[in-house]
Motif scaffolding. Structure first.
Motif, PDB file in Angstrom:
ATOM      1  N   GLU A  28       0.808  -1.220   0.000  1.00  0.00           N
ATOM      2  CA  GLU A  28       0.000   0.000   0.000  1.00  0.00           C
ATOM      3  C   GLU A  28       0.842   1.272   0.000  1.00  0.00           C
ATOM      4  O   GLU A  28       0.488   2.264  -0.633  1.00  0.00           O
ATOM      5  CB  GLU A  28      -0.916   0.007   1.233  1.00  0.00           C
ATOM      6  CG  GLU A  28      -2.000  -1.058   1.199  1.00  0.00           C
ATOM      7  CD  GLU A  28      -2.771  -1.120   2.505  1.00  0.00           C
ATOM      8  OE1 GLU A  28      -2.663  -0.161   3.303  1.00  0.00           O
ATOM      9  OE2 GLU A  28      -3.474  -2.116   2.741  1.00  0.00           O
ATOM     10  N   ASN A  29       1.957   1.252   0.692  1.00  0.00           N
ATOM     11  CA  ASN A  29       2.738   2.469   0.885  1.00  0.00           C
ATOM     12  C   ASN A  29       3.908   2.623  -0.079  1.00  0.00           C
ATOM     13  O   ASN A  29       4.379   3.738  -0.303  1.00  0.00           O
ATOM     14  CB  ASN A  29       3.264   2.536   2.321  1.00  0.00           C
ATOM     15  CG  ASN A  29       2.174   2.801   3.327  1.00  0.00           C
ATOM     16  OD1 ASN A  29       1.862   3.947   3.624  1.00  0.00           O
ATOM     17  ND2 ASN A  29       1.564   1.737   3.853  1.00  0.00           N
ATOM     18  N   TYR A  30       4.384   1.508  -0.629  1.00  0.00           N
ATOM     19  CA  TYR A  30       5.499   1.594  -1.566  1.00  0.00           C
ATOM     20  C   TYR A  30       5.129   1.122  -2.968  1.00  0.00           C
ATOM     21  O   TYR A  30       5.927   1.234  -3.895  1.00  0.00           O
ATOM     22  CB  TYR A  30       6.699   0.785  -1.050  1.00  0.00           C
ATOM     23  CG  TYR A  30       7.449   1.507   0.054  1.00  0.00           C
ATOM     24  CD1 TYR A  30       8.512   2.364  -0.225  1.00  0.00           C
ATOM     25  CD2 TYR A  30       7.076   1.348   1.389  1.00  0.00           C
ATOM     26  CE1 TYR A  30       9.188   3.025   0.787  1.00  0.00           C
ATOM     27  CE2 TYR A  30       7.745   2.013   2.402  1.00  0.00           C
ATOM     28  CZ  TYR A  30       8.802   2.850   2.093  1.00  0.00           C
ATOM     29  OH  TYR A  30       9.470   3.525   3.097  1.00  0.00           O
ATOM     30  N   GLY A  31       3.932   0.566  -3.114  1.00  0.00           N
ATOM     31  CA  GLY A  31       3.482   0.137  -4.434  1.00  0.00           C
ATOM     32  C   GLY A  31       4.387  -0.896  -5.065  1.00  0.00           C
ATOM     33  O   GLY A  31       4.604  -0.887  -6.283  1.00  0.00           O
ATOM     34  N   CYS A  32       4.924  -1.788  -4.253  1.00  0.00           N
ATOM     35  CA  CYS A  32       5.938  -2.721  -4.753  1.00  0.00           C
ATOM     36  C   CYS A  32       5.492  -4.173  -4.584  1.00  0.00           C
ATOM     37  O   CYS A  32       4.564  -4.488  -3.842  1.00  0.00           O
ATOM     38  CB  CYS A  32       7.248  -2.515  -3.998  1.00  0.00           C
ATOM     39  SG  CYS A  32       7.098  -2.768  -2.209  1.00  0.00           S
ATOM     40  N   GLU A  33       6.185  -5.038  -5.298  1.00  0.00           N
ATOM     41  CA  GLU A  33       6.009  -6.472  -5.114  1.00  0.00           C
ATOM     42  C   GLU A  33       6.753  -6.875  -3.839  1.00  0.00           C
ATOM     43  O   GLU A  33       7.857  -6.394  -3.564  1.00  0.00           O
ATOM     44  CB  GLU A  33       6.582  -7.229  -6.309  1.00  0.00           C
ATOM     45  CG  GLU A  33       6.532  -8.750  -6.160  1.00  0.00           C
ATOM     46  CD  GLU A  33       7.303  -9.464  -7.269  1.00  0.00           C
ATOM     47  OE1 GLU A  33       7.501 -10.693  -7.129  1.00  0.00           O
ATOM     48  OE2 GLU A  33       7.716  -8.794  -8.243  1.00  0.00           O
ATOM     49  N   VAL A  34       6.143  -7.779  -3.069  1.00  0.00           N
ATOM     50  CA  VAL A  34       6.759  -8.235  -1.821  1.00  0.00           C
ATOM     51  C   VAL A  34       7.089  -9.716  -1.928  1.00  0.00           C
ATOM     52  O   VAL A  34       6.207 -10.552  -2.120  1.00  0.00           O
ATOM     53  CB  VAL A  34       5.839  -7.993  -0.611  1.00  0.00           C
ATOM     54  CG1 VAL A  34       6.517  -8.475   0.675  1.00  0.00           C
ATOM     55  CG2 VAL A  34       5.469  -6.520  -0.508  1.00  0.00           C
ATOM     56  N   VAL A  35       8.384 -10.014  -1.817  1.00  0.00           N
ATOM     57  CA  VAL A  35       8.848 -11.396  -1.762  1.00  0.00           C
ATOM     58  C   VAL A  35       9.220 -11.688  -0.310  1.00  0.00           C
ATOM     59  O   VAL A  35      10.036 -10.971   0.277  1.00  0.00           O
ATOM     60  CB  VAL A  35      10.081 -11.622  -2.667  1.00  0.00           C
ATOM     61  CG1 VAL A  35      10.610 -13.045  -2.505  1.00  0.00           C
ATOM     62  CG2 VAL A  35       9.722 -11.337  -4.117  1.00  0.00           C
ATOM     63  N   CYS A  36       8.625 -12.709   0.262  1.00  0.00           N
ATOM     64  CA  CYS A  36       8.930 -13.051   1.648  1.00  0.00           C
ATOM     65  C   CYS A  36      10.058 -14.074   1.714  1.00  0.00           C
ATOM     66  O   CYS A  36      10.107 -15.015   0.906  1.00  0.00           O
ATOM     67  CB  CYS A  36       7.689 -13.618   2.343  1.00  0.00           C
ATOM     68  SG  CYS A  36       6.411 -12.382   2.673  1.00  0.00           S
TER      69      CYS A  36
END
Length: 419
Positions: A28-36
């Motif tokens: 929501e805040n960085y508009g990025c894809e998140v890889v865990c």
């Protein structure tokens, strides 16, 4: 509102409340894809269902690496060989895990083409320093995102509310009172009643160790074998580093070994109270110390104790990937050659009692130490040694310097004057 240009971020992910909330917050805040990314360093059942949880939280994928043997071999056993203990009690279970996790997190970032890394450490704790110093040492180009220093979430209740609003699966409830960290080396407990250092820990809090009162009434003997400072076998059975620790955790926990209650000095300046369960690590530390006492000469052993204090401080402060730690390891490694042999310990109701030690490099000689008749030590030689060793004390007395706050009479040298 999107905060910055970040394409893809690798999050150090545990699946707990904080990191579960961080996944949607990053999107929501960085508009990025998140890889865990999750490091398997001995959390056990905490890894069950982790991939589904990460994906439902909004991550594009979860990468898990089994790092238990690397953790034991290259990190825990280095701390063991150094004899590093922070503030007299803490065996550094959480501290030493963070650089390993962050190291692999950086590697994963390179593999997936990420331009940022993120962690769930708070702005009050030590872990933020440990993670970020490792990022800095291994790839300072990566952008570092620490949500706890940016977002408006200020409490566990806030985080639970945030997750519920977004249908994020979390098992935490507002009734949970302890913050825990578990790995191959230890289980830590913080928060809740422990925030008052006057409160005795509740017995129900402990998860991997029996209370000394409830431990078996019969002691158990174990033998731990070392090669050049590294544990290699228990009771004559050769095991891998992680297997040794797991085995000793079970044995030590059964006998109530390894409980520590500590008010420690955090790196950021405040005091905190933690309770730790480290059964296997406590046994290994005791055995290693006993073997060193048998094979290391006095000056090396005493100086190594000084090095151990600095080593512990570096680990606690997140300076694992530092020139000084590498230099201290070179010293430690040079001392460990003769630390080969076997130590026999008796475990009984929370106590570790030394029952024997042996080494082909033992410096103990019965013919030197005996109080009986001997041919290798002339006791009359001690007189000259004492005279020389005590010379500074003799001069001090002759000069009439105070001793323990008492004024000594100043000697009269007039009778020695020449005419």
């Amino acid at each position: 509102m999107v905060k910055a240009q970040v394409k893809r971020v690798v999050l150090a992910y545990s699946g707990g409340l904080d990191t579960s909330v961080i996944v949607p917050w990053l999107r929501e805040n960085y508009g990025c894809e998140v890889v865990c990314f999750t490091a398997d360093i001995g959390q056990g059942e905490e890894l069950e269902g982790l991939e589904e949880k990460a994906l439902r939280s909004g991550a594009s994928r979860l990468i898990i690496r089994d790092l238990k043997e690397e953790f034991a071999r290259d990190y825990l056993f280095r701390v063991l060989r150094a004899g590093a203990v922070y503030e007299r009690k803490y065996l550094l279970g959480t501290s030493i895990a963070r650089p390993l996790i962050a190291k692999h997190q950086v590697e994963v970032a390179h593999e997936v083409g990420a331009d940022a890394v993120a962690h769930g450490a708070t702005g009050k704790g030590n872990d933020q320093v440990r993670f970020e110093l490792t990022y800095m040492a291994l790839d300072p180009r990566l952008k570092v995102i620490a949500p706890w220093r940016e977002w408006d979430i200020r409490s566990r209740q806030d985080a639970i509310r945030y997750a519920r609003e977004r249908n994020i699966p979390v098992t935490a409830t507002e009734k949970s009172i302890y913050s825990r960290d578990r790995n191959l080396w230890h289980l830590s407990h913080e928060g809740g009643p422990l925030e008052d250092p006057w409160n005795e820990p509740e017995e129900g809090m402990y998860l991997i160790s029996t209370s000394p009162e409830s431990a078996p009434d019969e002691p158990e003997y174990i033998e731990i074998s070392f090669e050049s400072g590294t544990p290699v076998a228990v009771n004559g059975v050769t095991m891998s580093p992680a297997q040794i620790i797991n085995h000793l955790n079970a044995v030590g926990g059964h006998h109530g070994i390894g409980r520590v209650d500590l008010v420690e000095s955090r790196l950021v300046g405040m005091k905190s109270r933690g309770v730790y369960e480290t059964p296997g690590g406590t046994i290994l530390m005791a055995a290693h110390r006993e073997l060193e006492s048998l094979v290391l000469d006095r000056d090396t052993l005493h100086f190594k104790d000084l090095v151990a204090l600095k080593y512990a401080e570096l680990v606690y402060s997140g300076m694992w990937f530092s020139p000084l730690r590498e230099a201290l390891d070179a010293f430690v490694d040079s001392t460990q050659g003769p630390v080969t042999g076997t130590v026999r310990l008796k475990l009984y109701k929370g106590n570790i009692i030394v029952a024997g030690r042996t080494s082909p490099f033992s410096l103990y000689r019965e013919d030197f130490a005996t109080f009986g008749q001997d041919d290798v030590y002339n006791q009359s030689d001690a007189k000259g040694f004492i005279n020389l060793f005590g010379l500074p004390l003799k001069v001090r007395a002759l000069n009439g310097l105070p001793v323990s706050g008492l004024e000594m009479p100043k000697p009269d040298y007039s009778r020695f004057k020449r005419d």
